[in-house]
Design a protein around this motif. Structure first.
Motif, short mmCIF file in Angstrom:
data_model
loop_
_atom_site.label_atom_id
_atom_site.label_comp_id
_atom_site.label_asym_id
_atom_site.label_seq_id
_atom_site.Cartn_x
_atom_site.Cartn_y
_atom_site.Cartn_z
N ARG A 178 0.89 -1.18 -0.08
CA ARG A 178 -0.02 0.01 -0.03
C ARG A 178 0.70 1.26 0.07
O ARG A 178 0.31 2.50 -0.30
CB ARG A 178 -0.99 -0.02 1.26
N ASP A 179 1.87 1.05 0.55
CA ASP A 179 3.02 2.40 0.42
C ASP A 179 3.17 2.55 -1.06
O ASP A 179 3.69 3.89 -1.23
CB ASP A 179 4.22 1.87 1.15
N TYR A 180 2.85 1.88 -1.84
CA TYR A 180 3.51 2.19 -3.42
C TYR A 180 2.42 2.13 -4.15
O TYR A 180 2.23 2.89 -5.58
CB TYR A 180 4.57 0.97 -3.98
N CYS A 181 1.32 1.44 -4.03
CA CYS A 181 0.26 1.26 -4.87
C CYS A 181 -1.29 1.55 -4.47
O CYS A 181 -1.48 1.22 -3.07
CB CYS A 181 0.28 -0.07 -5.40
N GLU A 182 -2.26 1.83 -5.15
CA GLU A 182 -3.54 1.75 -4.82
C GLU A 182 -4.05 0.38 -4.91
O GLU A 182 -3.48 -0.59 -5.81
CB GLU A 182 -4.35 2.66 -5.86
N ILE A 183 -5.00 -0.16 -4.04
CA ILE A 183 -5.39 -1.32 -4.25
C ILE A 183 -6.89 -1.53 -3.86
O ILE A 183 -7.38 -1.07 -2.86
CB ILE A 183 -4.41 -2.13 -3.35
N SER A 184 -7.77 -1.99 -4.82
CA SER A 184 -9.05 -2.21 -4.37
C SER A 184 -9.32 -3.76 -3.71
O SER A 184 -8.60 -4.35 -3.69
CB SER A 184 -9.75 -2.06 -5.94
#
Ligand code: ZN
Ligand code: ZN
Ligand code: FE
Length: 756
Positions: free
Chosen positions: A259-265
């Motif tokens: 989550r530090d690097y990416c959006e996640i659904s």
């Protein structure tokens, strides 16, 4: 009165804890008889006062990894067994389905990190519900003796677990412990141990933390691993491994870490955490996230750990690792220790190997999710480890045939009974090693499936390696056009046999006229196809070189659209300054000459041209880089679109010259690139609708199949689907195999299977 019935079950019922499940259920219900693995699946004889209740209960809560396709029952004479038993496997020479490899389960993970457990930090812990399957299986039935675990003799403790039907490891074929099972070793390229007295995994972790690059043996092959947050190391790896901007795959301990690097659904999280553990493409939170891992790319490809070894490494690293395939460029993934030491030595500083052999190589699978109106659905970019050899159901029985695939992203597909079984990702068939891997994987899968295909379908391209391989075979052969096979893959997934309108948009495929196709509107069924429309041919000056350098196609598209005004536009758009006047003028000459350029109707080439024209990407350092960058640049919420022209004829020609002219004007007016990209994408989607409508008015066909690598573009695909849906068309797309060339073999196999 007691009755005895035989129950035969087919599906994925071996290596998934099915027999202990049956055993425990039978014992709890007072049922007598036995259960055994057969080469077709599982066979049960059940005897008791109430076998019907047993049968009902049997299908209520089968083991989580099992997939039941079919079952049959038959009445037998009563035998008065004293109890219920699990019999040795019987082998009648038919076929069964092996489970794909499954990530380590929660129960095993708990034990792995429990200092009191006898398997504490043992990197090969597994049970009936998890662990290696396909990659260690030499032949069926799935028993330890037929796997690469055969050489490890279970210690008394492991054997007791293995024999106890109440135990989680009852008949867990790869069952092992530190006393009796495989072990890891940290070695240099000579194969000499370098961890001295230190524990090899601990030592590997400190090397990784120090910025070194390691080859790590996994489930389906080697990974090349390094600290993803160490820019210097990642850059060093990029220089050594590939001369392109192609993103490296990453592994994070859990979704919190990434989550530090990416959006996640939520659907992405579910996919990441599924026990198949594919690499999932996730939108970066900021473009510079993990810099050199995926330069100038809007996405990062993350996966979660799937072997116990991964868990130990990642939990100690406390940061993501680069985990890219252990190979050189697009060669097959390396699976054997000796081969790794020899071939990966120039790329890595040390090797974390182990002595459990990998029989079937299988690269990581790659997936994404796409949003539709009311849901978010996963799709394949590469279907391999975790999914292979799960079959695609074909609804009815049919002959055994083989689809040899295409040369890029090669896979092959074998049909058997009512199924098509796509093999694992092989790679780009451009060298001898890939051909060897192709032959080896095919030999292995044929053996496991006990399949002897009676016919082979191959691509029409005379220069494909897969074509020359097929031509050297004794079986009956069918050459199928590339884009027809793309549409065939959608027909296979949905069991379509009737005529459909097929829209195949991709980079390149060999056409029946010897030209390069790739923006095709076909009307087809299993018997053949008609090309009713296509994107206008754009000359590729210098052929292959133009595919690598989209700015050359931009020049060509400008000449085609702007005609005598082309030179003025090239000057005004800064082409002379950027690429040198002489170079551009030479290119203009080439583009205007039939002899020096190859015509292509590839949708990928049109996207290349626009991407270079708006200065988003002018060189493809890897396949589809320019098109992906163009999609990434889209400004959301733009409804406007560029003009295009649909010229009547046989076939009709869909000409984007008006769009190229309009884009030139927008560029000279200083319109934002994101808006230009959106207007272009909208135009492509609308042009597909227009062309399909025109074909419908002539043929009355309402079913539309979309396939080809260009439809990996989610903006384009969802836009096209929405427009077609709103206009009353029934739209079919790929869900079980990739829409790119990785899906071709399924289409090939399906078409000739149905013909035969
Ligand atoms: Zn487990
Ligand atoms: Zn043991
Ligand atoms: Fe293709």
């Amino acid at each position: 009165m007691a009755r005895r019935i035989e129950i035969t079950i087919t599906g994925i019922v071996q290596g998934v804890g099915f027999r202990p499940y049956v055993y425990n259920l039978a014992v709890s219900m007072g049922i007598k008889g036995h259960v055994a693995n057969t080469s077709e699946g599982v066979r049960i004889e059940a005897e008791g006062e109430d076998v019907q209740s047993f049968l009902d209960a049997l299908f209520k809560a089968p083991p989580p990894l099992s997939r039941i396709w079919e079952y049959e029952t038959r009445l037998l004479p009563v035998e008065n067994d004293p109890g219920f038993r699990i019999l040795e496997s019987s082998d009648k020479g038919s076929f069964t389905l092996i489970s794909p490899d499954i990530s380590v389960c929660d129960n095993c993970l708990k034990e792995l990190f429990d200092p009191g457990d006898r398997r504490y930090l043992y990197p090969f812990i597994n049970c009936t519900n998890c662990g290696p399957r396909f990659t260690i299986t030499r032949s069926v039935p799935y028993d330890r003796a037929n796997t690469t675990m055969a050489i490890f003799k279970m210690c008394p403790e492991c054997l007791a677990e293995y024999r106890d039907p109440q135990n989680r490891r009852f008949h867990a074929e790869p069952n092992a412990c530190p006393v009796c099972g495989p072990r890891v070793e940290l070695v240099n390229s000579e194969g000499i141990s370098i961890s001295a007295t230190e524990e090899p995994i601990e030592r590997s972790i400190s090397l990784l933390k120090d910025g070194l690059i390691l080859a790590i043996k996994g489930l389906g092959g080697f990974h090349i691993a390094c600290d993803a947050t160490n820019e210097k190391t990642v850059k060093r790896l990029r220089e050594k491994k590939r001369k392109s901007n192609k993103p490296f795959a990453l592994m994070a301990l859990n979704t919190d870490m990434l989550r530090d690097y990416c959006e996640i659904s939520a659907p992405e999280k579910k996919l990441l955490e599924s026990n198949r553990r594919p690499i999932v493409l996730l939108k970066k939170r900021f473009l510079s996230a993990l810099g050199p891992v995926a330069p100038a790319n809007a996405y990062l490809g993350f996966m979660l750990p799937y072997t116990p070894l991964h868990y130990i490494l990642l939990s100690r690293m406390e940061r993501p690792l680069v985990m890219t395939s252990g190979n050189l460029s697009e060669e097959p993934i390396i699976k054997d220790n000796a081969e790794a030491l020899k071939r990966l030595a120039p790329l890595v500083d040390a090797f974390l190997i182990h002595n459990r052999d990998i029989f079937m190589r299988a690269d990581d699978s790659v997936m994404g999710t796409r949003k539709t109106q009311d849901s978010e659905i996963p799709y394949f970019i590469r279907r391999s480890r975790g999914y292979t050899p799960e079959p695609v159901s074909l609804l009815d029985e049919g002959p055994e045939v083989l689809g040899a695939g295409a040369d890029l992203k090669n896979t092959f597909t074998i049909t058997k009974g009512g199924f098509a079984i796509p093999g694992q990702h092989i790679g780009d068939m451009e060298n001898y090693l890939t051909l060897l891997a192709f032959e080896e994987s095919m030999r292995n899968l044929k053996k496991v499936l006990r399949s002897e295909p009676l016919a082979i379908a191959h691509d029409l391209h005379p220069d494909y390696m897969s074509t020359s391989w097929a031509l050297g075979r004794p079986e009956r052969k069918y050459a199928l056009q590339h884009h027809y096979a793309h549409i065939g893959s959608v027909m296979a997934e949905h069991g379509l046999k009737e005529k459909v309108i097929g829209v195949a948009f991709d980079g390149t495929g060999y056409g029946t006229d010897g030209k390069l196709w790739g923006g095709e509107f076909l009307v087809c069924d299993i018997h053949g196809f008609e090309r009713l429309a296509h994107l206008n041919y754009i000359p590729l000056p210098g052929g292959q070189k133009a595919i690598k350098e989209p700015w050359r196609i931009a020049v060509s598209a400008l000449i085609q659209a702007q005609k005598e005004k082309a030179e003025f536009c090239l000057e005004a758009l800064g082409f002379y300054d950027k690429y040198g006047a002489e170079r551009v003028q030479n290119l203009v000459k080439m583009a205007r000459s039939d002899k020096l350029s190859i015509p292509s109707s590839g949708a990928g080439r049109l996207f290349d041209a626009v991407s270079a024209l708006v200065e988003i990407c002018d060189i493809n350092t890897f396949e589809a880089e320019a098109a992906m960058a163009l999609e990434a640049a889209i400004t959301e919420g733009v409804d406007a679109r560029y003009p295009y022209e649909l010229k009547e004829g046989v076939p009709k020609i869909l000409d984007f010259s008006p769009a190229i002219i309009a884009i030139t004007n927008d560029l000279l007016d200083g319109v934002d690139k994101g808006i230009i990209s959106a207007k272009f994408h909208n135009a492509v989607a609308f042009s597909i609708l227009d062309t399909v409508k025109r074909i419908n008015s002539e043929t009355g066909l309402k079913k539309v199949a979309l396939s080809g690598g260009t439809f990996q573009n989610n903006y384009l695909l969802s836009g096209t689907m929405r427009l077609l849906g709103e206009n009353g068309f029934e739209v079919f797309i790929n869900a079980k195999v990739p829409c790119n060339d990785g899906g071709i073999s399924l289409g090939q196999a399906y078409i000739i299977r149905e013909r035969l």
